[in-house]
Each structure stands twice: as C-alpha cells, then as structure tokens.
Design an enzyme around this catalytic site. Structure first.
Site, PDB file in Angstrom:
ATOM      1  CB  SER A   1      -0.962  -0.054   1.192  1.00 24.09           C
ATOM      2  OG  SER A   1      -1.890   0.979   1.153  1.00 24.09           O
TER       3      SER A   1
ATOM      4  CG  ASP B   1      -2.993   3.909  -1.393  1.00 19.26           C
ATOM      5  OD1 ASP B   1      -3.708   3.787  -2.416  1.00 19.26           O
ATOM      6  OD2 ASP B   1      -3.114   3.176  -0.400  1.00 19.26           O
TER       7      ASP B   1
ATOM      8  CG  ASP C   1      -3.110  -0.755  -2.309  1.00 20.49           C
ATOM      9  OD1 ASP C   1      -3.086   0.419  -1.884  1.00 20.49           O
ATOM     10  OD2 ASP C   1      -3.749  -1.662  -1.743  1.00 20.49           O
TER      11      ASP C   1
END
Length: 445
Positions: free
Chosen positions: A100, A239, A241
């Site tokens: 992430s 972000d 992902d």
C-alpha cells in the site's frame, strides 16, 4: 493473528515477509480451495509496482500450481481490481501483492474471498498454522498440477467497470492525477481520458523503487503545486495500490477522506441515494465532520479504524457510504472495498451535477486541528495496556475540558502506537499529546 494484520501479511521484503512465506501461502490456498470443492481451484493474482512484487508473485504462483490450482495473473493492478474480478470471474479467491502506502522496501500479501471481501479470519488462521508447520498439504502430481494464465482480460473488465459506472462525460474538466508511481499508473489516466477529461498526470513512471516516494496520497504537496501551477479544476492522489484517494481543490487545498465523505454524503442524500441517511466514518474522523453532518441532517455511525470495520458496519446495516480520513472511501452500492479511482469518479459526479467548485462544496465543514504522533515501540500490546498510558489519556482529556479528545491506538501493520489529539487550537493539541507521549517513553524502541 501472528502474521496477518488488519491489512494482510506485511513486512520488509525478504525479512519480515519472505519468499518462503509466499510459497507456503500459495501452497495452502491452492490445496484448501481445491480440496474443499473436489476440483481444481482457480485463484487470481495482482500486484503493485515495487520491485519485490515480482519475486513474491513468482513464489505465490509456484505454490499455487504445485498444489494443483490454476493461477490467473492480472499483473499490475489496483487492489480493488482484484476484489472486483474475483466474483466477476467466478474465482475461488484472490491474492494482492502490495504494501500500500509503505516504502518500496516493504511488501505484503492480501487475500480476498470468493465474494470479493477480505478473507475470513478462520482461513487466515489455518494458513498461519501451515506456515508454522502445524499442518501438511500434499503436492499435486501428473495432470493434477496447476497452470498459469495471463489474464489481462480481467484487468480490461475492471477498467470497463469504472468507466461504465459513470453515466456522464467529463469533457471540459481539467483534472490532475498523482498515481504515486504505483498500481494506478496504468489505470487512472485511461479511465479519465475515456470520459473526455483533459487529464494531466504526474508520478506515473514506476521503476520498482519510486512507489510512494515524495508523491501520492501520503505526499500530496506535489499535487497541490501541480494543480495550482496548471490552473486545474481538481486533482486526485492515490496510494501505492490505489485503494485510497485524496483530492486537491482548485485552490490547492487538500480535501481529505472526511471532506470527501461530506461532499458525497450530502449529494447522495439530496438525491435519495444515501441509505438510511447515514454515513459510516471511523473514530478518527474529525469533530468538524460530525458537526457538519448534524447541520446537514445526516446521521453517522462511527466504527473502529480500518476499512474492514467500516465495511462490516455497512454490510450489517445496509449503509451505502463509509470511509476513513486517510482516503479509504467505500460506495457500498457499487463496490466491496475502497477504490481510489472510483472515489475520484464519484467526486467528479458531484462537481459536474452541482456545477460548483470543490472548495465551495467543502465550505460548510470547519475541521478541528488534529495532531497525530506515531511512537515506535518495542511492544505494542504492553504499551496499550499500561495503566500509566490510560491514566495519561484521562488526564489529557480533563485538560481539554470537554473541548477535544485524545485517541491512542496500535498500528495494525507496524510497531507503532498512534497518538491523536484534537482540539480547537493547535497549541492545545500539542499540550494534550504531551501527557501521553511522556507516559509512552518507557516503551519506545
């Protein structure tokens, strides 16, 4: 849980999380779903752009096919793309390789069940037991060995679903996108271009090491400057992902998840599309948001931190909108997890329909100053359970005399205790936090 936290199995690549872990996860998942239904399991995989994602992808695929599963590879795609494609393609489960918003040195493995939701804890516990040698699974042989499939049509269907969710054109809008050199890099621009926007993109040249580096939703100042310098109508930052989205208004001001909840919540309610006239934020949302909801006649139901908790509440009560200040926003009538690109499209729906600038739509919300301090500790559980820390929180809130609050919580993915103070003035936030930070000193790593 020993390995799987609130957002999957995460750690520094080949240290906290290594290829043997990934191989064993693939081995168990491939066997588990095949054995449960008496036929080959079908598992879909996606990844973000960090260098180690390719290594973990290979390890997971090796484990899956060795246990007899067929592995369908989406390659680089946002996490919500995996959640979308599992039920859409009739897969047994999905795997996303990502850390992430963390630096490229970290990575993680998220598992999604056949309905597109986060994997049930009882299955994760079985996987953990297998990783630690508590069980064994057989290797497939002969014709039972699985195969890999290059499944780019799944990625294309995800893109089509985003575009088709918009019954409108974005022609005439000048939109900035910060793709964080991550999973949104190959997805966001095609979607906005297809809808007719004049699209300006930064941080969309991933090299394996630059994901989240001075860009994206965790470093939004680059997009703020970009929007103002280029005279754009709005900007969106994702972000690594792409399950989060933060916005920037035409003046360069950040529009966080709380403000997005307000803008979209009031719009959906106005058009009779907000189930129960209720929004689901978390306990970390700003006091100012709650007061703005009160003024707008909207109800809200607060949950613990984590998009998993938000969506559990939404599912239980049938609510259609919820999310976090960090930009995890869930539109329950359209999706089963946060999707950064979908969130930006829903904000654009409001801008287009209301014919107002984003700064104007946010004006009714006056946010309280917040001060968040992350304290690296040697033992999160010991710190959270310490009487001295609990007493310090009580002392801090007494000091604020009912005009603010202090929240202390352990990170689900890192050895951190997060201390949040909220008060009418920044000075009061600092003074309130000082009570708790002093109490945490003995636990610092």
């Amino acid at each position: 849980m020993k390995y799987f936290g609130t957002d999957g199995f995460r750690g520094r690549a080949n240290e906290g999380l290594n290829v043997e872990h990934a191989f064993k996860i693939g081995r168990f998942v491939g066997w588990y779903y095949g054995a449960r239904q008496g036929k080959k399991a079908r598992v879909i995989l996606g990844k973000d752009t960090r260098r180690s994602s390719y290594m973990f992808e290979s390890a997971l695929v090796s484990g899956l096919v060795a246990s007899g599963a067929d592995a369908y590879m989406l390659h680089v795609i946002p996490t919500p793309g995996v959640s979308f494609e599992v039920p859409d393609g009739g897969f047994d489960c999905g795997v996303m390789i990502t850390a992430s918003h963390n630096p490229y040195t970290d990575n993680g493995i998220k598992l999604v069940n056949r309905e597109g939701y986060k994997m049930e804890e009882e299955v994760l516990e079985l996987i953990e037991s297998y990783i630690d040698g508590g069980s064994e699974v057989p290797l497939a042989t002969g014709e039972a060995i699985g195969r890999t499939v290059d499944y780019m049509q799944g990625r294309n269907r995800y893109l089509s679903s985003l575009i088709s969710s918009c019954g409108f054109s974005l022609q005439g809008f000048k939109i900035g996108l910060d793709c964080a050199n991550g999973a949104a890099s190959s997805v966001a621009r095609p979607v906005f271009d297809a809808l007719g926007a004049e699209t300006h993109v930064i941080s969309n040249a991933p090299d394996g090491f630059n994901i989240n580096v001075d860009c994206g939703s965790t470093h939004i100042d680059s997009l703020q400057r970009f929007v103002v310098q280029n005279g754009l109508d709005v900007g969106f930052a994702y972000d690594g992902d792409a399950d989060r989205c933060l916005a920037v208004d035409e003046r360069g001001h950040v529009v966080d998840g709380d403000l997005i909840l307000y803008v979209c919540g009031t719009y959906l309610n106005k058009h009779g599309r907000l189930s129960g006239q209720t929004v689901v934020p978390t306990i970390m949302s700003n006091f100012g948001l709650f007061r703005a909801f009160d003024a707008a006649g909207l109800s809200y139901e607060k949950t613990d931190v984590g998009d998993k908790n938000v969506y559990a509440c939404m599912r239980e009560h049938g609510y259609s909108l919820g999310g976090e200040q960090s930009g995890h926003i869930i539109f329950g009538d359209l999706e089963k997890t946060g999707d950064g690109v979908m969130t930006s499209l829903r904000v654009m729906e409001v801008l287009r329909a209301e014919r107002e600038k984003l700064s104007e739509l946010c004006r009714p919300v006056t946010l309280y100053p917040q001060q968040l301090v992350n304290v690296r500790v040697s033992d999160k559980e010991a710190a959270m359970g310490a009487p001295a820390v609990k007493d310090a929180v009580a002392d801090a809130e007494r000091y604020l005399e009912g005009n603010g609050r202090v929240l202390v919580r352990a990170s689900g993915t890192e050895p951190l205790v997060r201390v949040l103070a909220e008060a009418p003035e920044e000075r009061l936030c600092t003074e309130a936090n000082a009570f708790v930070l002093k109490a945490l000193d003995p636990f610092r790593a």
